[in-house]
Motif scaffolding. Structure first.
Motif, PDB file in Angstrom:
ATOM      1  N   LYS A   1       0.892  -1.213   0.038  1.00 52.24           N
ATOM      2  CA  LYS A   1       0.087   0.114  -0.143  1.00 52.24           C
ATOM      3  C   LYS A   1       1.032   1.375  -0.112  1.00 52.24           C
ATOM      4  CE  LYS A   1      -3.884  -1.990   2.472  1.00 52.24           C
ATOM      5  NZ  LYS A   1      -4.865  -1.464   3.612  1.00 52.24           N
ATOM      6  N   THR A   2       0.434   2.247  -0.736  1.00 50.35           N
ATOM      7  CA  THR A   2       1.096   3.230  -0.837  1.00 50.35           C
ATOM      8  C   THR A   2       0.278   4.797  -0.166  1.00 50.35           C
ATOM      9  OG1 THR A   2       0.267   4.012  -2.784  1.00 50.35           O
ATOM     10  CG2 THR A   2       2.584   2.885  -2.940  1.00 50.35           C
ATOM     11  N   PHE A   3       0.840   5.896   0.010  1.00 51.72           N
ATOM     12  CA  PHE A   3       0.123   6.987   0.412  1.00 51.72           C
ATOM     13  C   PHE A   3      -1.006   7.299  -0.662  1.00 51.72           C
ATOM     14  CE2 PHE A   3       4.044   7.552   2.695  1.00 51.72           C
ATOM     15  CZ  PHE A   3       3.371   7.683   4.067  1.00 51.72           C
ATOM     16  N   GLY A   4      -0.654   7.110  -1.874  1.00 50.65           N
ATOM     17  CA  GLY A   4      -1.840   7.331  -2.741  1.00 50.65           C
ATOM     18  C   GLY A   4      -3.051   6.559  -2.745  1.00 50.65           C
ATOM     19  N   ASP A   5      -2.762   5.223  -1.918  1.00 47.45           N
ATOM     20  CA  ASP A   5      -3.924   4.294  -1.861  1.00 47.45           C
ATOM     21  C   ASP A   5      -4.854   4.584  -0.783  1.00 47.45           C
ATOM     22  OD1 ASP A   5      -3.029   2.400  -3.994  1.00 47.45           O
ATOM     23  OD2 ASP A   5      -1.629   1.458  -2.755  1.00 47.45           O
ATOM     24  N   ILE A   6      -4.360   5.348   0.359  1.00 45.95           N
ATOM     25  CA  ILE A   6      -5.110   5.636   1.503  1.00 45.95           C
ATOM     26  C   ILE A   6      -5.492   7.362   1.656  1.00 45.95           C
ATOM     27  CG2 ILE A   6      -4.718   5.766   4.015  1.00 45.95           C
ATOM     28  CD1 ILE A   6      -2.454   3.819   3.511  1.00 45.95           C
ATOM     29  N   GLU A   7      -7.117   7.229   1.741  1.00 45.19           N
ATOM     30  CA  GLU A   7      -7.772   8.334   1.575  1.00 45.19           C
ATOM     31  C   GLU A   7      -7.495   9.359   2.630  1.00 45.19           C
ATOM     32  OE1 GLU A   7      -9.787   9.143  -0.867  1.00 45.19           O
ATOM     33  OE2 GLU A   7      -9.378   7.448  -1.977  1.00 45.19           O
ATOM     34  N   ASN A   8      -7.204  10.408   2.490  1.00 38.39           N
ATOM     35  CA  ASN A   8      -7.405  11.691   3.197  1.00 38.39           C
ATOM     36  C   ASN A   8      -6.269  11.411   4.461  1.00 38.39           C
ATOM     37  OD1 ASN A   8      -9.533  13.050   2.270  1.00 38.39           O
ATOM     38  ND2 ASN A   8     -10.754  11.681   3.092  1.00 38.39           N
ATOM     39  N   THR A   9      -5.061  11.160   3.996  1.00 39.46           N
ATOM     40  CA  THR A   9      -3.727  11.033   4.757  1.00 39.46           C
ATOM     41  C   THR A   9      -3.412  12.653   5.198  1.00 39.46           C
ATOM     42  OG1 THR A   9      -2.372  10.865   2.883  1.00 39.46           O
ATOM     43  CG2 THR A   9      -2.841   8.823   4.126  1.00 39.46           C
ATOM     44  N   HIS A  10      -2.994  12.893   6.447  1.00 40.09           N
ATOM     45  CA  HIS A  10      -2.466  14.267   6.725  1.00 40.09           C
ATOM     46  C   HIS A  10      -1.683  14.141   7.754  1.00 40.09           C
ATOM     47  CE1 HIS A  10      -3.163  18.805   6.727  1.00 40.09           C
ATOM     48  NE2 HIS A  10      -3.179  18.798   7.904  1.00 40.09           N
ATOM     49  N   VAL A  11      -0.591  14.921   7.718  1.00 42.66           N
ATOM     50  CA  VAL A  11       0.289  14.948   9.145  1.00 42.66           C
ATOM     51  C   VAL A  11       0.686  16.520   9.499  1.00 42.66           C
ATOM     52  CG1 VAL A  11       2.369  15.106   7.575  1.00 42.66           C
ATOM     53  CG2 VAL A  11       2.503  14.393   9.902  1.00 42.66           C
ATOM     54  N   LEU A  12       0.354  16.879  10.490  1.00 44.54           N
ATOM     55  CA  LEU A  12       0.739  18.290  11.182  1.00 44.54           C
ATOM     56  C   LEU A  12       1.649  18.339  12.239  1.00 44.54           C
ATOM     57  CD1 LEU A  12      -0.751  21.172  11.338  1.00 44.54           C
ATOM     58  CD2 LEU A  12      -1.991  20.222  12.860  1.00 44.54           C
ATOM     59  N   VAL A  13       2.655  19.155  12.142  1.00 43.68           N
ATOM     60  CA  VAL A  13       3.563  19.242  13.163  1.00 43.68           C
ATOM     61  C   VAL A  13       3.636  20.760  13.709  1.00 43.68           C
ATOM     62  CG1 VAL A  13       6.190  19.455  13.452  1.00 43.68           C
ATOM     63  CG2 VAL A  13       5.201  18.143  11.649  1.00 43.68           C
ATOM     64  N   ARG A  14       3.355  20.843  14.996  1.00 40.97           N
ATOM     65  CA  ARG A  14       3.057  21.983  15.671  1.00 40.97           C
ATOM     66  C   ARG A  14       3.812  22.080  17.101  1.00 40.97           C
ATOM     67  NH1 ARG A  14      -3.308  23.290  17.175  1.00 40.97           N
ATOM     68  NH2 ARG A  14      -2.565  24.705  15.792  1.00 40.97           N
ATOM     69  N   GLU A  15       3.853  23.441  17.277  1.00 34.38           N
ATOM     70  CA  GLU A  15       4.571  23.687  18.870  1.00 34.38           C
ATOM     71  C   GLU A  15       3.515  24.825  19.229  1.00 34.38           C
ATOM     72  OE1 GLU A  15       8.441  25.332  20.640  1.00 34.38           O
ATOM     73  OE2 GLU A  15       8.038  26.511  18.906  1.00 34.38           O
ATOM     74  N   GLY A  16       3.050  24.099  20.635  1.00 35.45           N
ATOM     75  CA  GLY A  16       2.021  25.004  21.185  1.00 35.45           C
ATOM     76  C   GLY A  16       0.926  25.107  19.891  1.00 35.45           C
TER      77      GLY A  16
END
Length: 172
Positions: A104-119
């Motif tokens: 499986k690749t990222f294109g095979d999986i719906e609505n993937t999202h990563v967020l990097v936050r400080e505070g």
């Protein structure tokens, strides 16, 4: 690179994706953090993944999903960089897709999202569109500057490998 004046102290990396269609095998994505010492391309000193934490408690996987079901972000990792020993000079965070039921690749999986936050400040977010053919991706690099302060480098790079091999490659 981070534009914050005093360096980064504590960040949260969050990951979400949609569950598999009914009757299809589950999509299992995992956040992985690798901590490195002085050598620029050595093996990681340790890894944090699959519902674990660092030996000193500074990096913790707070939430681990095996299906993508739930509200909001499915996986959450907290990195308390300001508490890391000075011997650690770099922390790399990545996402690996478990390959139990075939490739499986990222294109095979719906609505993937990563967020990097400080505070309350979003440092980076990505939907993996640029690495849609990859099975794993590096999503963030934190490195100490010449003053020993932690700085963030947005660095999305795809890999076509299984999760075990990715752990050794993600810092390269």
């Amino acid at each position: 690179m981070s534009t914050l004046n005093k360096g980064i102290e504590k960040v949260e990396v969050t990951l979400k994706w949609d569950p598999s269609p009914l009757g299809a095998p589950d999509n299992d994505l995992d956040l992985v953090a690798a901590t490195y010492t002085d050598a620029p391309h050595n093996d990681p000193a340790y890894l944090v993944h699959f519902d674990s934490r660092s030996p000193d408690g500074t990096i913790t996987l707070n939430r681990d999903s095996r299906t993508g079901q739930g509200f909001g972000f499915d996986e959450v990792m907290t990195l308390e960089l300001g508490r890391l020993a000075e011997t650690y000079t770099r922390v790399v965070v990545g996402v690996a897709i478990q390959q139990r039921e075939g490739r499986k690749t990222f294109g095979d999986i719906e609505n993937t999202h990563v967020l990097v936050r400080e505070g309350y400040t979003d440092l980076a977010e990505n939907d993996f569109a640029d690495v849609a053919g990859a099975t794993a991706a590096r999503v963030a690099v934190f490195a100490r500057d010449e003053h020993g302060e932690w700085r963030f480098h947005a660095d999305v790079r795809g890999f076509d490998t299984d999760p075990d091999e990715f752990a050794g490659l993600m810092g390269s």
